[in-house]
Design a protein around this motif. Structure first.
Motif, PDB file in Angstrom:
ATOM      1  N   ASP A  30       0.809  -1.225   0.000  1.00 25.34           N
ATOM      2  CA  ASP A  30       0.000   0.000   0.000  1.00 25.34           C
ATOM      3  C   ASP A  30       0.842   1.275   0.000  1.00 25.34           C
ATOM      4  O   ASP A  30       0.454   2.272   0.589  1.00 25.34           O
ATOM      5  CB  ASP A  30      -0.961   0.040   1.208  1.00 25.34           C
TER       6      ASP A  30
ATOM      7  N   ASN B 162      -5.428  -9.733  -4.355  1.00 29.87           N
ATOM      8  CA  ASN B 162      -5.197  -9.243  -2.985  1.00 29.87           C
ATOM      9  C   ASN B 162      -4.639  -7.817  -3.028  1.00 29.87           C
ATOM     10  O   ASN B 162      -4.681  -7.099  -2.045  1.00 29.87           O
ATOM     11  CB  ASN B 162      -4.233 -10.172  -2.201  1.00 29.87           C
TER      12      ASN B 162
ATOM     13  N   THR C 231      -6.389 -11.446   2.876  1.00 32.12           N
ATOM     14  CA  THR C 231      -7.441 -10.684   2.188  1.00 32.12           C
ATOM     15  C   THR C 231      -8.611 -11.601   1.800  1.00 32.12           C
ATOM     16  O   THR C 231      -9.540 -11.160   1.139  1.00 32.12           O
ATOM     17  CB  THR C 231      -6.871 -10.031   0.912  1.00 32.12           C
TER      18      THR C 231
ATOM     19  N   GLN D  89       2.046  -5.639  -3.473  1.00 29.68           N
ATOM     20  CA  GLN D  89       2.349  -5.857  -2.060  1.00 29.68           C
ATOM     21  C   GLN D  89       3.669  -5.158  -1.678  1.00 29.68           C
ATOM     22  O   GLN D  89       3.988  -4.149  -2.288  1.00 29.68           O
ATOM     23  CB  GLN D  89       2.395  -7.355  -1.721  1.00 29.68           C
TER      24      GLN D  89
ATOM     25  N   THR E 249       2.548 -12.675   2.447  1.00 24.38           N
ATOM     26  CA  THR E 249       1.718 -13.213   1.381  1.00 24.38           C
ATOM     27  C   THR E 249       2.472 -14.407   0.785  1.00 24.38           C
ATOM     28  O   THR E 249       3.558 -14.757   1.252  1.00 24.38           O
ATOM     29  CB  THR E 249       1.349 -12.122   0.349  1.00 24.38           C
TER      30      THR E 249
ATOM     31  N   VAL F 144      -1.381  -3.838   7.043  1.00 12.20           N
ATOM     32  CA  VAL F 144      -2.708  -4.431   7.267  1.00 12.20           C
ATOM     33  C   VAL F 144      -2.510  -5.905   7.602  1.00 12.20           C
ATOM     34  O   VAL F 144      -1.526  -6.499   7.204  1.00 12.20           O
ATOM     35  CB  VAL F 144      -3.681  -4.310   6.061  1.00 12.20           C
TER      36      VAL F 144
ATOM     37  N   ARG G 280     -10.479  -2.619   5.445  1.00 10.97           N
ATOM     38  CA  ARG G 280      -9.980  -2.597   6.823  1.00 10.97           C
ATOM     39  C   ARG G 280      -9.155  -1.337   7.083  1.00 10.97           C
ATOM     40  O   ARG G 280      -8.409  -0.897   6.211  1.00 10.97           O
ATOM     41  CB  ARG G 280      -9.041  -3.800   7.070  1.00 10.97           C
TER      42      ARG G 280
HETATM   43  P1  IMP Z   1      -2.970 -12.750   1.386  1.00 16.96           P
HETATM   44  O1  IMP Z   1      -2.030 -12.178   0.379  1.00 16.96           O
HETATM   45  O2  IMP Z   1      -4.409 -12.456   1.105  1.00 16.96           O
HETATM   46  O3  IMP Z   1      -2.723 -14.219   1.635  1.00 16.96           O
HETATM   47  O4  IMP Z   1      -2.672 -12.038   2.789  1.00 16.96           O
HETATM   48  C1  IMP Z   1      -1.467 -12.231   3.507  1.00 16.96           C
HETATM   49  C2  IMP Z   1      -1.014 -10.951   4.185  1.00 16.96           C
HETATM   50  O5  IMP Z   1      -0.603 -10.018   3.193  1.00 16.96           O
HETATM   51  C3  IMP Z   1      -2.106 -10.243   4.985  1.00 16.96           C
HETATM   52  O6  IMP Z   1      -1.517  -9.597   6.106  1.00 16.96           O
HETATM   53  C4  IMP Z   1      -2.634  -9.195   4.014  1.00 16.96           C
HETATM   54  O7  IMP Z   1      -3.222  -8.101   4.683  1.00 16.96           O
HETATM   55  C5  IMP Z   1      -1.333  -8.797   3.342  1.00 16.96           C
HETATM   56  N1  IMP Z   1      -1.540  -8.262   1.985  1.00 16.96           N
HETATM   57  C6  IMP Z   1      -1.814  -8.935   0.856  1.00 16.96           C
HETATM   58  N2  IMP Z   1      -1.913  -8.102  -0.195  1.00 16.96           N
HETATM   59  C7  IMP Z   1      -1.670  -6.863   0.290  1.00 16.96           C
HETATM   60  C8  IMP Z   1      -1.581  -5.562  -0.332  1.00 16.96           C
HETATM   61  O8  IMP Z   1      -1.734  -5.386  -1.539  1.00 16.96           O
HETATM   62  N3  IMP Z   1      -1.305  -4.530   0.509  1.00 16.96           N
HETATM   63  C9  IMP Z   1      -1.082  -4.702   1.833  1.00 16.96           C
HETATM   64  N4  IMP Z   1      -1.148  -5.882   2.445  1.00 16.96           N
HETATM   65  C10 IMP Z   1      -1.433  -6.960   1.677  1.00 16.96           C
END
Ligand code: IMP
Length: 429
Positions: free
Chosen positions: A13, A38, A128, A222, A237, A271, A301
């Protein structure tokens, strides 16, 4: 070789979307190399707000080839909705291409994402819930279905039969409802029909563009510390958002990467769960959250907010071989009397200036701060470094000095024009 990688230097972000849009106007090709929906990349231009999750933000420039690279996982329904939404906002887009080696995200991935989070109990990651982790697990387990298979009906049928039988047994074990083959195959075949024209072996296209000295921008998603290997595992992630991921996720070798820019906010956000040493659980944290509208574009969030952490940036500089930093959202800190920057951590009686690889040790560090004069006023009107308040300039100088990484670009607002290019020489190498 005019190639450029843009990565997030913190926990995601960092406003990479805007930067990729600004630099994408100069690029022949923009390739995204990691993650899936995500991510949420916002681009504000010409009075319109575009929200991208899968499509490289560079698509807004007609004449640019925008590639969804092999390192990505793609939700077909999400992608089609995103494409339709973007086309409604703007008719003349760049050319979209999808790697035949990118993986497809199916509903069972989202179901398993929720079940895994539940199983983690107190240690949940705070994903996410887009099925990203389970889709990458399938890739590693060789149960994944790739775009190239997905768009060939016979191959898709064969692979889905094999995979779904296994997934349904897994879902049953969790006591969860299972998925019916025919309904899933029919629905997803419809998406495959619509996506077929975009699916190609993009790796060759990228290699040829690099060889032909075209301007290729590798778009990260990310952030560095969400990287599966280099991040704060297990609060990460499942892909590789670091610059090395640009090679793995597009089909080029390391010598094809010329310049690497690391995007960081003038403060820090995160996040989901996991340690965050400079987190502000007070009114300054709330001030940043409100003024910076720090609410997730994907999940809505509220983001956790805190002071800038130079230990994070120093490590990001090393992990990504950064050529330069892009400091975004400097305008958000305007109005805070005294700003703090973490320069090292107190850890077990000593001082360290790296993030311990073991996240449970990382959770024990206490930031050591340098306090600096804050600044005031509307920074969004500034168009050069000399327009910035002196204390804001000192803040940037301090970042540069401590990280030993030059500040290449400063962003002081969401619009394309609210960008100060300090070191154009660091952009395309
Ligand atoms: P996932 O990628 O959905 O499996 O999430 C794993 C972790 O990465 C969590 O803490 C999410 O909040 C974080 N995350 C995934 N994509 C982003 C993004 O684009 N920005 C910030 N945090 C992310």
């Amino acid at each position: 070789m005019p190639t450029l990688v843009v990565v997030g230097a913190q926990w995601g972000d960092e406003a990479k979307g805007k930067l990729v849009d600004v630099l994408g106007s100069q690029a022949d090709m923009v390739v995204r190399f990691a993650g899936g929906n995500n991510a949420g990349h916002t681009v504000i231009t010409g009075g319109k707000t575009y929200k991208f999750q899968l499509i490289p933000a560079g698509i807004l420039h007609p004449g640019t080839v925008a590639i969804i690279g092999s390192g990505m996982v793609v939700c077909p329904k999400g992608l089609l909705e995103e494409l339709a939404r973007t086309l409604e906002q703007k008719k003349d887009l760049g050319t979209l291409q999808i790697s035949s080696a990118a993986h497809v995200v199916f509903p069972y991935h989202r179901m398993l994402d929720a079940l895994e989070e539940e199983a983690r109990g107190e240690n949940k990651i705070g994903t996410t819930s887009r099925g990203i982790g389970p889709a990458y697990q399938d890739k590693v387990a060789r149960f994944g279905i790739r775009m190239g298979e997905f768009v060939q009906p016979e191959l898709f049928k064969m692979r889905l039969k094999e995979v779904l039988a296994y997934k349904n047994r897994l879902l049953q074990m969790f006591g969860s409802p299972t998925l019916e083959f025919d309904a899933l195959f029919d629905e997803y075949s419809g998406y495959a029909d619509q996506l077929r024209p975009y699916v190609v072996d993009t790796e060759v296209m990228v290699q040829e563009a690099v060889e032909a000295n075209k301007k290729v921008l590798f778009e990260g998603a990310q952030g560095t510390f969400l990287d599966l290997d280099s991040g704060t595992y297990p609060y990460v992630t499942s892909s590789h958002p670091v610059s090395g991921g640009a090679c793995l996720g597009t089909g080029v070798g390391p010598r094809a990467l010329q310049s690497v820019l690391g995007v960081c906010k003038a403060y820090t956000t995160r996040v989901g769960s996991g340690p965050f040493p400079t987190e502000l659980d007070d009114e300054i944290g709330q001030f940043i959250r409100d003024k910076g509208q720090e609410y997730g574009t994907v999940t809505g969030r509220g983001r956790r907010c805190g002071w800038l952490d130079l230990v994070v940036l120093k490590q990001a500089s090393r992990l990504n071989s950064l050529s330069g930093l892009v400091v975004t959202r400097l305008d958000v800190l305007s109005g805070i009397e005294k700003v703090k920057i973490a320069t090292s951590y107190d850890y077990e009686g000593g001082q360290i200036d790296h993030i311990p690889a073991n996240v449970w040790d990382f959770a024990k560090v206490k930031p050591h701060y340098e306090e600096m004069e804050g600044w005031d006023g509307d920074l969004q009107k500034c168009r050069s470094l000399s327009d910035l308040p002196e204390s804001a300039r000192r803040y940037l100088d301090y970042i540069e000095e401590q990280t030993k990484t030059p500040v290449a670009i400063v962003s002081i607002g969401p619009d394309r024009k609210e960008t100060i290019v300090v070191r154009p020489d660091l952009i395309w190498g």
